[in-house]
Motif scaffolding. Structure first.
Motif, PDB file in Angstrom:
ATOM      1  N   GLY A  39      40.696  63.717-102.730  1.00  0.00           N
ATOM      2  CA  GLY A  39      39.867  63.304-103.962  1.00  0.00           C
ATOM      3  C   GLY A  39      39.010  64.705-104.359  1.00  0.00           C
ATOM      4  N   ARG A  40      38.445  64.489-105.463  1.00  0.00           N
ATOM      5  CA  ARG A  40      37.639  65.423-105.946  1.00  0.00           C
ATOM      6  C   ARG A  40      36.325  64.919-106.479  1.00  0.00           C
ATOM      7  N   VAL A  41      35.199  65.519-106.240  1.00  0.00           N
ATOM      8  CA  VAL A  41      33.838  64.934-106.570  1.00  0.00           C
ATOM      9  C   VAL A  41      33.604  64.954-108.096  1.00  0.00           C
ATOM     10  N   LEU A  42      33.296  63.947-108.487  1.00  0.00           N
ATOM     11  CA  LEU A  42      32.993  63.964-109.954  1.00  0.00           C
ATOM     12  C   LEU A  42      31.512  64.049-110.265  1.00  0.00           C
ATOM     13  N   HIS A  43      30.801  63.254-109.658  1.00  0.00           N
ATOM     14  CA  HIS A  43      29.387  63.330-109.614  1.00  0.00           C
ATOM     15  C   HIS A  43      28.836  63.154-108.174  1.00  0.00           C
ATOM     16  N   SER A  44      27.765  63.874-107.992  1.00  0.00           N
ATOM     17  CA  SER A  44      26.756  63.735-106.759  1.00  0.00           C
ATOM     18  C   SER A  44      25.444  63.801-106.839  1.00  0.00           C
TER      19      SER A  44
ATOM     20  N   HIS B  31      20.117  59.661 -98.551  1.00  0.00           N
ATOM     21  CA  HIS B  31      21.500  59.586 -98.716  1.00  0.00           C
ATOM     22  C   HIS B  31      21.970  60.349 -99.825  1.00  0.00           C
ATOM     23  N   VAL B  32      23.264  60.501 -99.925  1.00  0.00           N
ATOM     24  CA  VAL B  32      23.988  61.128-101.064  1.00  0.00           C
ATOM     25  C   VAL B  32      24.661  60.140-101.694  1.00  0.00           C
ATOM     26  N   GLU B  33      24.845  60.022-102.926  1.00  0.00           N
ATOM     27  CA  GLU B  33      25.760  59.133-103.657  1.00  0.00           C
ATOM     28  C   GLU B  33      26.892  59.735-104.468  1.00  0.00           C
ATOM     29  N   TYR B  34      28.123  59.574-104.311  1.00  0.00           N
ATOM     30  CA  TYR B  34      29.319  60.261-104.882  1.00  0.00           C
ATOM     31  C   TYR B  34      30.217  59.396-105.767  1.00  0.00           C
ATOM     32  N   GLU B  35      30.752  60.068-106.830  1.00  0.00           N
ATOM     33  CA  GLU B  35      31.897  59.218-107.246  1.00  0.00           C
ATOM     34  C   GLU B  35      33.002  60.213-107.039  1.00  0.00           C
ATOM     35  N   VAL B  36      33.983  59.736-106.453  1.00  0.00           N
ATOM     36  CA  VAL B  36      35.148  60.675-106.268  1.00  0.00           C
ATOM     37  C   VAL B  36      36.456  60.048-106.748  1.00  0.00           C
TER      38      VAL B  36
ATOM     39  N   VAL C  90      44.053  56.597-105.999  1.00  0.00           N
ATOM     40  CA  VAL C  90      44.032  55.122-106.145  1.00  0.00           C
ATOM     41  C   VAL C  90      42.632  54.539-106.987  1.00  0.00           C
ATOM     42  N   GLY C  91      42.038  55.554-107.835  1.00  0.00           N
ATOM     43  CA  GLY C  91      40.831  55.096-108.420  1.00  0.00           C
ATOM     44  C   GLY C  91      39.717  55.888-108.323  1.00  0.00           C
ATOM     45  N   THR C  92      38.588  55.945-108.927  1.00  0.00           N
ATOM     46  CA  THR C  92      37.422  56.569-108.697  1.00  0.00           C
ATOM     47  C   THR C  92      36.639  55.648-107.533  1.00  0.00           C
ATOM     48  N   LEU C  93      36.246  56.193-106.532  1.00  0.00           N
ATOM     49  CA  LEU C  93      35.352  55.628-105.590  1.00  0.00           C
ATOM     50  C   LEU C  93      34.129  56.000-105.514  1.00  0.00           C
ATOM     51  N   PHE C  94      33.425  54.927-105.170  1.00  0.00           N
ATOM     52  CA  PHE C  94      31.773  55.162-105.062  1.00  0.00           C
ATOM     53  C   PHE C  94      31.380  55.367-103.634  1.00  0.00           C
TER      54      PHE C  94
END
Ligand SMILES: Nc1ncnc2c1ncn2[C@@H]1O[C@H](COP(=O)(O)OP(=O)(O)O)[C@@H](O)[C@H]1O
Ligand SMILES: [Mg+2]
Length: 352
Positions: free
Chosen positions: A298-303, A309-314, A318-322
Motif C-alpha cells: 500500500g501507499r500512505v495517503l494521509h498520516s 497513536h498515529v492514524e493512517y489512510e493507506v 482492495v480499497g483505502t484502509l483506515f
C-alpha cells in the motif's frame, strides 16, 4: 435496609404497532437476573418503545412480557415491580433530594420515618450522604442523576430501567457517571436494562448488548463478541470503525477459515463456508510496516500524529484502509510505500 431482588426479563414474540406503523417486529429476548443489558441502536430503532413496554407505559400489540418469570403483559406500570430512571431525571424542583428519594416510598404506603431512613440509605449508596437537604438546583447534573438512581433503587424493583441516562451530562461527566452506574450495579447485583445510542457507552457498561435496527434485533452478545465478531456490515460499522474488504474463503472446516485478501492469506475463527465473502478489519488490527516487509502492499495517503497513536489512510488494491498504529515512534510519512499485515484479533468474516 435496601434489598435487591434482581428479576429476569423475557420478551416473547412482542410486536408493537402505532397505527399502520410497526415500531417493533416479533421481538424475543431474555435478560438474566443480576446483569446489565443494553439496548443499543440508532435513533428511531425502537429502544424507548421496548423499554416503555417493559415499564408498562405502553402495551404490546401482541406477544408476552415476563418479569421474574411472571406474565406482566397486561399489568399497569405501578404493578410491575420495575423503576425507571429518565433522561431528564424528572426530580421535583421544590423538594430536597431526600424528599425526592422518599416520595415514591411514601406514596407506596411506607411510613414517613421508615421512608426517610430508606431514602438516606439510598443517597448513601450513590455517594450523596449528607446531601439530603439540598434542592435539585443546588446539585450538579451528575449529582441530580444519582438522586434519580437512588429514587429508583429504594423502591427495590426487580429491574431498573435507564433510558439514555447520560444524555443531559457534558462529555467529561458522562464517562464518570457511566462508571458509577456500572459499579453500583455490580456491587448491588440488580438487573438493569440500559438504553443508549452510543456504542462506547454500551461497550463500557454492559454484560450483554442487544443491537436493534428498524424494530428488530440485529445482533446480541457480549461487548467483545459484538466488537470482534460482528455478524453484518451494519454491526461492524455501528460498533466502531471497521474496514470492510472483499475476500475469498479458500478453506473452511466449520470453525476456522483461511481467507485471501489480495496477495495475503490469513487464518481466523469463523463458521463461514468457502467462496467470496467480506472481512471486517478494525483499524487497530492492522500492522503497518516498511515496504520490504511481507504483506499487503500500500501507499500512505494521509498520516496524522495524535499523541499516543498515529492514524493512517493507506491506499491498497482492495480499497483505502483506515489504520491506527500505537507505535508512534516509527511513523510513516504521506506518500511512502508500506506493507500491511493483519493481527490476530479484531478481524471477522461477515455475511450480507
Ligand atoms: N406514540 C407513538 N406514536 C407513533 N409512532 C411512535 C410512537 N412512539 C414511537 N413511535 C415511532 O416508533 C419508532 C421507534 O421509536 P423509539 O422507540 O422512540 O426509538 P428510539 O428510542 O430507538 O430512538 C420511531 O419511528 C418513532 O417515530
Ligand atoms: Mg429513545
Amino acid at each position: 435496609m435496601i434489598t435487591v431482588k434482581a428479576g429476569s426479563v423475557t420478551f416473547q414474540n412482542v410486536r408493537k404497532t402505532f397505527g399502520a406503523f410497526t415500531a417493533i417486529h416479533d421481538l424475543s429476548l431474555t435478560i438474566e437476573p443480576g446483569t446489565l443489558v443494553t439496548l443499543l441502536g440508532p435513533s428511531g430503532c425502537g429502544k424507548t418503545t421496548t423499554l416503555r413496554m417493559l415499564a408498562g407505559l405502553e402495551h404490546p400489540t401482541s406477544g408476552k412480557i415476563l418479569i421474574g418469570g411472571k406474565d406482566v403483559t397486561m399489568l399497569p406500570a405501578n404493578e410491575r415491580d420495575v423503576s425507571m430512571v429518565f433522561q431528564s431525571y424528572a426530580l421535583f424542583p421544590h423538594m430536597t433530594s431526600l424528599e425526592n428519594v422518599a416520595y415514591g416510598l411514601q406514596s407506596s404506603g411506607i411510613g414517613k420515618k421508615e421512608a426517610r431512613e430508606k431514602a438516606e440509605e439510598g443517597l448513601k449508596l450513590v455517594g450523596l450522604a449528607g446531601m439530603g437537604h439540598r434542592l435539585p438546583a443546588e446539585l450538579s447534573g451528575g449529582q441530580q442523576q444519582r438522586v434519580a438512581v437512588a429514587r429508583a433503587l429504594v423502591l427495590e424493583p426487580q429491574v431498573l430501567l435507564l433510558d439514555e441516562p447520560l444524555s443531559n451530562l457534558d462529555a467529561r461527566l458522562r464517562r464518570r457517571v457511566r462508571t458509577e452506574i456500572r459499579d453500583l450495579q455490580q456491587r448491588l447485583g440488580f438487573t438493569a436494562v440500559y438504553v443508549t445510542h452510543d456504542q462506547d457507552e454500551a461497550l463500557a457498561v454492559s454484560d450483554r448488548i442487544i443491537v436493534m435496527k428498524d424494530g428488530e434485533i440485529a445482533q446480541s452478545g457480549a461487548p467483545r463478541e459484538l466488537y470482534e465478531a460482528p455478524a453484518s456490515p451494519f454491526i461492524a460499522d455501528f460498533m466502531g470503525e471497521a474496514n470492510v474488504l472483499p475476500c475469498e474463503i479458500l478453506h473452511s472446516n466449520g470453525t476456522e477459515v483461511l481467507v485471501r485478501v489480495s496477495n495475503i492469506e490469513h487464518r481466523l475463527q469463523s463458521r463461514a463456508g468457502r467462496g467470496p465473502a467480506k472481512l471486517a478489519v478494525r483499524p487497530g488490527s492492522i500492522r503497518i510496516g516498511s515496504a520490504s516487509a511481507e504483506g499487503l502492499k500500500g501507499r500512505v495517503l494521509h498520516s496524522a500524529y495524535l499523541g499516543g497513536h498515529v492514524e493512517y489512510e493507506v491506499e491498497t488494491d482492495v480499497g483505502t484502509l483506515f489504520v491506527i498504529d500505537h507505535d508512534a515512534d516509527h511513523a510513516h510519512a504521506a506518500a511512502s510505500d508500506v506493507t500491511l499485515a493483519f493481527k490476530n484479533r479484531g478481524i471477522a468474516v461477515i455475511s450480507g
